[in-house]
Design a protein around this motif. Structure first.
Motif, PDB file in Angstrom:
ATOM      1  N   VAL A  39     -17.578 -60.564  75.143  1.00  0.00           N
ATOM      2  CA  VAL A  39     -16.868 -59.376  74.993  1.00  0.00           C
ATOM      3  C   VAL A  39     -17.672 -58.076  74.788  1.00  0.00           C
ATOM      4  O   VAL A  39     -18.505 -58.274  74.070  1.00  0.00           O
ATOM      5  CB  VAL A  39     -15.612 -59.546  74.079  1.00  0.00           C
ATOM      6  CG1 VAL A  39     -14.899 -58.438  73.805  1.00  0.00           C
ATOM      7  CG2 VAL A  39     -14.858 -60.820  74.356  1.00  0.00           C
ATOM      8  N   LYS A  56     -11.260 -55.525  70.248  1.00  0.00           N
ATOM      9  CA  LYS A  56     -11.667 -56.993  70.606  1.00  0.00           C
ATOM     10  C   LYS A  56     -10.415 -57.869  70.336  1.00  0.00           C
ATOM     11  O   LYS A  56     -10.468 -58.873  71.088  1.00  0.00           O
ATOM     12  CB  LYS A  56     -12.850 -57.274  69.417  1.00  0.00           C
ATOM     13  CG  LYS A  56     -13.666 -58.077  70.081  1.00  0.00           C
ATOM     14  CD  LYS A  56     -14.862 -58.247  69.206  1.00  0.00           C
ATOM     15  CE  LYS A  56     -16.141 -59.054  69.515  1.00  0.00           C
ATOM     16  NZ  LYS A  56     -17.370 -58.972  68.543  1.00  0.00           N
ATOM     17  N   ASN A 102     -17.468 -54.215  73.682  1.00  0.00           N
ATOM     18  CA  ASN A 102     -16.559 -53.152  73.157  1.00  0.00           C
ATOM     19  C   ASN A 102     -16.876 -51.978  73.700  1.00  0.00           C
ATOM     20  O   ASN A 102     -18.242 -51.507  73.492  1.00  0.00           O
ATOM     21  CB  ASN A 102     -16.752 -53.331  71.591  1.00  0.00           C
ATOM     22  CG  ASN A 102     -15.840 -54.359  71.011  1.00  0.00           C
ATOM     23  OD1 ASN A 102     -16.556 -55.426  70.594  1.00  0.00           O
ATOM     24  ND2 ASN A 102     -14.755 -54.220  70.756  1.00  0.00           N
TER      25      ASN A 102
END
Length: 275
Positions: A53, A37, A55
């Protein structure tokens, strides 16, 4: 132009990171997939409402499907960009089984499964563009990159067939083929051991050229992404796009040589038909 929504893999560095930055800068929304991240923390702080975002390791198929489903739950996505990849470097016989499996799992199978996960959603919304970031290495070859080329030639074949399957659903496909570009690609190479029996060979010369700084990297990351944006926004886009003078020249030369060789074989080829 109306703001777009992107889903991008491999967004933590190189072309993926630059594409994420440029898309955010122009006001677009981005779902950015990364394995770690931290590279996107600053961008997330700057664009809290535009950037999400995810992961994700593209080799984990169930995780890929879950992440893609999560992104599409937030609304329609215009551009699905398959960018996550790395290079495996070494002569074919020096590569380990594990290196081969990892290369294909990431560049080829990972890209295929990511795109497959997006397809039902793109069909449902009856629109969308699949962008596969390939390489000049999807059309030409260098020594020591046999498995990297296998992954890139393979994914280009997949995309070409896929484009014929999904056109009627309002989905189109685009393959981007950058040449050697100043990105962290070389630093991220997975290296096989050097074999003494290849000393003085084309493979050894390539290894020397690459690691002593002689191999030319003419491509600029920002200029390459600027060109990518122009093409991705086109309606309709071309199917394959070479970016960088090295990519253009090498691909043009390779295609001309193949055509010359093919044309010499016409009588032989036709002889294989039924009488």
């Amino acid at each position: 132009m109306l703001n777009k929504t992107w889903l991008i893999t491999g967004a933590s560095s190189g072309l993926g990171l630059m594409l994420t930055k440029k898309a955010l800068l122009r006001g677009d929304k981005v779902f950015a997939s990364v394995r770690r991240k931290s590279p996107l923390d600053e961008l997330k702080a700057t664009y809290p409402n535009q950037l999400e975002v995810l992961n994700l390791d593209v080799t984990e198929v169930n995780a890929v499907r879950s992440a893609v489903d999560k992104a599409f739950l937030k609304g329609s996505i215009d551009y699905v960009v398959s960018n996550a990849a790395y290079g495996l470097f070494g002569v074919a016989e020096a590569l380990s089984d594990q290196q081969i499996e990892r290369q294909l799992a990431t560049n080829l199978i990972g890209s295929i499964q990511f795109i497959r996960a997006a397809l039902p959603h793109l069909r449902k919304q009856n629109k969308g563009r699949i962008v596969q970031v390939s390489s000049e290495g999807g059309q030409v070859a260098y020594p020591n990159f046999s498995l990297y080329h296998a992954s890139k030639w393979g994914i280009e074949g997949f995309i070409e067939s896929l484009s014929l399957e999904v056109k009627e659903f309002g989905i189109d496909c685009l393959i981007i083929e950058p040449g050697p570009t100043e990105t962290p690609f070389i630093k991220g190479l997975d290296l096989a051991k050097s074999l003494a029996c290849y000393k003085g060979s084309a493979a050894e010369q390539m290894r020397t050229s690459l690691f002593n700084g002689e191999f030319p990297f003419k491509g600029d990351t920002e200029n390459t992404v600027n060109a990518m944006l122009k093409v991705i926004d086109m309606s309709p886009p071309p199917f394959r796009v070479a970016l960088g003078s090295i990519a253009f020249d090498n691909i043009q030369r390779a295609l001309r040589l193949r055509l010359v060789e093919l044309e010499k074989q016409k009588v032989l080829a036709y002889s294989a038909d039924k009488n």
